[in-house]
Write a protein that holds these residues in place. Sequence first.
Motif, mmCIF file in Angstrom:
data_model
loop_
_atom_site.group_PDB
_atom_site.id
_atom_site.type_symbol
_atom_site.label_atom_id
_atom_site.label_comp_id
_atom_site.label_asym_id
_atom_site.label_seq_id
_atom_site.Cartn_x
_atom_site.Cartn_y
_atom_site.Cartn_z
ATOM 1 N N SER A 260 -13.153 -1.245 -8.387
ATOM 2 C CA SER A 260 -12.171 -1.726 -8.480
ATOM 3 C C SER A 260 -10.925 -0.838 -8.242
ATOM 4 O O SER A 260 -10.730 0.258 -8.311
ATOM 5 N N ILE A 261 -10.270 -1.339 -7.239
ATOM 6 C CA ILE A 261 -9.121 -0.579 -6.822
ATOM 7 C C ILE A 261 -7.772 -1.637 -7.102
ATOM 8 O O ILE A 261 -7.546 -2.792 -6.460
ATOM 9 N N VAL A 262 -6.952 -0.767 -7.898
ATOM 10 C CA VAL A 262 -5.678 -1.385 -8.238
ATOM 11 C C VAL A 262 -4.699 -0.862 -7.406
ATOM 12 O O VAL A 262 -4.609 0.238 -7.026
ATOM 13 N N LEU A 263 -3.965 -1.630 -6.853
ATOM 14 C CA LEU A 263 -2.757 -1.371 -5.842
ATOM 15 C C LEU A 263 -1.389 -1.450 -6.979
ATOM 16 O O LEU A 263 -0.885 -2.491 -7.374
ATOM 17 N N GLU A 264 -0.824 -0.308 -7.289
ATOM 18 C CA GLU A 264 0.195 -0.159 -8.208
ATOM 19 C C GLU A 264 0.776 1.244 -8.304
ATOM 20 O O GLU A 264 -0.087 2.173 -7.996
ATOM 21 N N GLN A 265 2.094 1.531 -8.462
ATOM 22 C CA GLN A 265 2.664 2.652 -8.765
ATOM 23 C C GLN A 265 2.537 3.252 -10.166
ATOM 24 O O GLN A 265 2.789 2.320 -10.934
ATOM 25 N N ALA B 99 -13.339 -4.688 -5.022
ATOM 26 C CA ALA B 99 -12.040 -5.479 -5.213
ATOM 27 C C ALA B 99 -10.770 -5.021 -5.284
ATOM 28 O O ALA B 99 -10.501 -3.871 -6.200
ATOM 29 N N LEU B 100 -9.848 -5.622 -4.514
ATOM 30 C CA LEU B 100 -8.596 -5.105 -4.702
ATOM 31 C C LEU B 100 -7.786 -5.861 -5.875
ATOM 32 O O LEU B 100 -7.803 -7.041 -5.711
ATOM 33 N N ASP C 160 -2.167 8.299 -2.679
ATOM 34 C CA ASP C 160 -1.686 7.509 -1.612
ATOM 35 C C ASP C 160 -3.167 6.803 -1.005
ATOM 36 O O ASP C 160 -4.220 7.240 -0.886
ATOM 37 N N ILE C 161 -2.628 5.561 -0.754
ATOM 38 C CA ILE C 161 -3.828 4.691 -0.126
ATOM 39 C C ILE C 161 -4.447 5.321 1.267
ATOM 40 O O ILE C 161 -5.559 5.100 1.548
ATOM 41 N N PHE D 6 -6.002 -3.774 -16.500
ATOM 42 C CA PHE D 6 -6.647 -3.629 -15.138
ATOM 43 C C PHE D 6 -6.506 -2.121 -14.923
ATOM 44 O O PHE D 6 -7.377 -1.579 -14.189
ATOM 45 N N LEU D 7 -5.258 -1.537 -15.070
ATOM 46 C CA LEU D 7 -5.047 -0.151 -14.860
ATOM 47 C C LEU D 7 -6.152 0.670 -15.485
ATOM 48 O O LEU D 7 -6.503 1.691 -14.968
ATOM 49 N N GLU D 8 -6.232 0.444 -17.032
ATOM 50 C CA GLU D 8 -7.480 1.059 -17.662
ATOM 51 C C GLU D 8 -8.486 1.080 -17.111
ATOM 52 O O GLU D 8 -9.370 1.943 -17.181
ATOM 53 N N GLN D 9 -9.025 0.058 -16.527
ATOM 54 C CA GLN D 9 -10.335 -0.353 -16.199
ATOM 55 C C GLN D 9 -10.717 -0.035 -14.674
ATOM 56 O O GLN D 9 -11.742 0.112 -14.169
ATOM 57 N N ALA D 10 -9.644 0.550 -13.992
ATOM 58 C CA ALA D 10 -9.591 0.542 -12.414
ATOM 59 C C ALA D 10 -10.425 1.769 -12.099
ATOM 60 O O ALA D 10 -10.314 3.075 -12.798
ATOM 61 N N ASP D 11 -11.221 1.806 -10.857
ATOM 62 C CA ASP D 11 -12.007 3.073 -10.656
ATOM 63 C C ASP D 11 -11.096 4.035 -10.010
ATOM 64 O O ASP D 11 -11.093 5.249 -10.005
ATOM 65 N N VAL D 12 -9.983 3.313 -9.218
ATOM 66 C CA VAL D 12 -9.138 3.934 -8.500
ATOM 67 C C VAL D 12 -7.713 3.416 -8.455
ATOM 68 O O VAL D 12 -7.853 1.949 -8.303
ATOM 69 N N VAL D 13 -6.594 3.826 -8.603
ATOM 70 C CA VAL D 13 -5.269 3.378 -8.510
ATOM 71 C C VAL D 13 -4.469 3.854 -7.253
ATOM 72 O O VAL D 13 -4.554 5.077 -6.863
ATOM 73 N N VAL D 14 -4.127 2.886 -6.278
ATOM 74 C CA VAL D 14 -3.647 3.534 -4.865
ATOM 75 C C VAL D 14 -2.162 2.884 -5.056
ATOM 76 O O VAL D 14 -2.010 1.999 -5.314
#
Length: 122
Positions: free
Chosen positions: A47-52, A75-76, A58-59, A89-97
């Motif tokens: 799980s890849i979350v796109l968020e500041q 999954a984006l 950095d993506i 979603f932020l808590e469960q993310a594998d990575v946040v970009v």
Amino acid sequence: PGPLDRFGRVRQDFHKAALGAEANVLFEHIQTEQEVILKIKEEERKSIVLEQDERSVDIGLLSSGRAGTAEEKCALIVGNETEGVSKLFLEQADVVVEIPMFGKKESFNVSSATAIALYALL
């Protein structure tokens, strides 16, 4: 509400916005965030979350392989333009970009950010 009406047909407003792409792109409406997270895990996707966020990297690091590999099934997850991605979603993310920003603005609109992120993941 999802893209389908109560009879299982594509809603007219969705059809108009998609301009026929709904016939070529697989989509599924999932009711809750918990169900989405469960599906991502069941399908063994990253799980890849796109968020500041404090955790954001950095993506560009993702596409270079330094924050995982873009070749994994993933999954984006993107949020809406005013509230962003939910805490769950932020808590469960594998990575946040995040996408690096220059100038005075702090964010892209969600469709532009999604396009940039999908391109980076390719």
